[in-house]
Design an enzyme around this catalytic site. Sequence first.
Site, PDB file in Angstrom:
ATOM      1  N   CYS A 100       0.652  -1.104   0.071  1.00  0.00           N
ATOM      2  CA  CYS A 100      -0.046   0.070   0.097  1.00  0.00           C
ATOM      3  C   CYS A 100       0.777   1.219   0.013  1.00  0.00           C
ATOM      4  O   CYS A 100       0.478   2.103  -0.955  1.00  0.00           O
ATOM      5  CB  CYS A 100      -0.927   0.059   1.201  1.00  0.00           C
ATOM      6  SG  CYS A 100      -1.890   1.337   1.129  1.00  0.00           S
ATOM      7  N   CYS A 200      -3.990  -1.839   5.283  1.00  0.00           N
ATOM      8  CA  CYS A 200      -4.012  -0.540   5.144  1.00  0.00           C
ATOM      9  C   CYS A 200      -4.947   0.554   4.506  1.00  0.00           C
ATOM     10  O   CYS A 200      -5.559   0.226   3.389  1.00  0.00           O
ATOM     11  CB  CYS A 200      -2.836  -0.226   4.069  1.00  0.00           C
ATOM     12  SG  CYS A 200      -2.365   1.228   3.436  1.00  0.00           S
TER      13      CYS A 200
END
Length: 395
Positions: A100, A200
């Site tokens: 991420c 995330c």
Amino acid sequence: MKKVVVGLSGGVDSSVTAYLLKEQGYEVIGLFMKNWHDDSVTISDECPWLDDSNDAMLVAEKLGIPFQTVDLSSEYKERIVDYMFREYEHGRTPNPDVLCNREIKFDVFLKIALSLGADFVATGHYCRKDTIEKDGQTLYRLLSGKDRNKDQSYFLCQLTQEQLARTLFPIGELQKSEVRKIAAEQELVTAEKKDSQGLCFIGKVRLPEFLQQKLSPKEGQIVEVPATMETYVEEQKDFDSKIEELKFLSRKYKYQPEDGKVVGKHQGAHYFTKGQRKGLAVGGTPEPLFVIDTDVEENVIYTGQGKDHPGIYRRALFVKNEEVHWIRKDLAIKDGEEMKLKARIRYRQPLQDATLFQTANGLYVVFDEPQASITEGQFVAWYQEEELLGSGVIS
């Protein structure tokens, strides 16, 4: 006045990041990333991103900075979620947080910030950066956060010099307790908010349930392998070459169902990862069972009793050349070279003494002490003192 776009996540760390930058005289813009709204895969009955974006908006209002939401869900699905499903399907365990950061926050998000005329992006990560001059070049160093308990440098192990040049980490010098104190003094709505767990920027997610929506359940056997298995007996070997020794040290144990006894059933080997203890639902053993390997082809989970089972440990790991990433390319070692340093194979693991060996076909990381649950798909990151030099995907 330099312009900074802060990724406001609705948490306390990014809130204080925005406050500190404003105090330092930057022109600050708050941007909330919306990373999920795919109704075909539900992540949770609650809708945490709505609460988070509201909190981020309230913080921006309190600080008197402009605020907007950007929808990155299609990029997130393509680059993170689809990748995760593919990796789990092949029996590997990806790290969505590292991905991420590499793919979303410091790529897609950074490009949006630059298109808004920003000089920098800033995040609430507990890490630091500094600059050095070398051979007439400015080089950026990624350093661990001052709060050793919260250090998040590992999650940024895939960043590049170009990304670091454009990034600020204002809370890297602070302890978590100091960050909370600042938030409380400034009466920010996030001051007491619990740290988010889960994927995330998606919020509360239970991985097996998430995976079951795309990878269908399939009943298979749980096999318990005894610690006395002959494979584990280390015979004294003479190696013809260093490469042969490295291959031996990083080898994976190979298991067959007949190596142990069937102790239970599971609903899909691809839902499990090495070192996992919870979720096996097998009782009656003197010590708890740990996953020592998964075979997604045959749909078998191999387990061992107790956290000292020899099947859990390995001295070395291998990273393919195309998966080796140096933040400090100037320090990268060449074929035939080695380098002593410290490394970790998961977030919050204390740094371990290790040696890197670069070969023609990839990089070996050999630890002084055997490591528990070296897991394919996860990242190994290597450090010199407090500087993170590089990382790679465990092969």
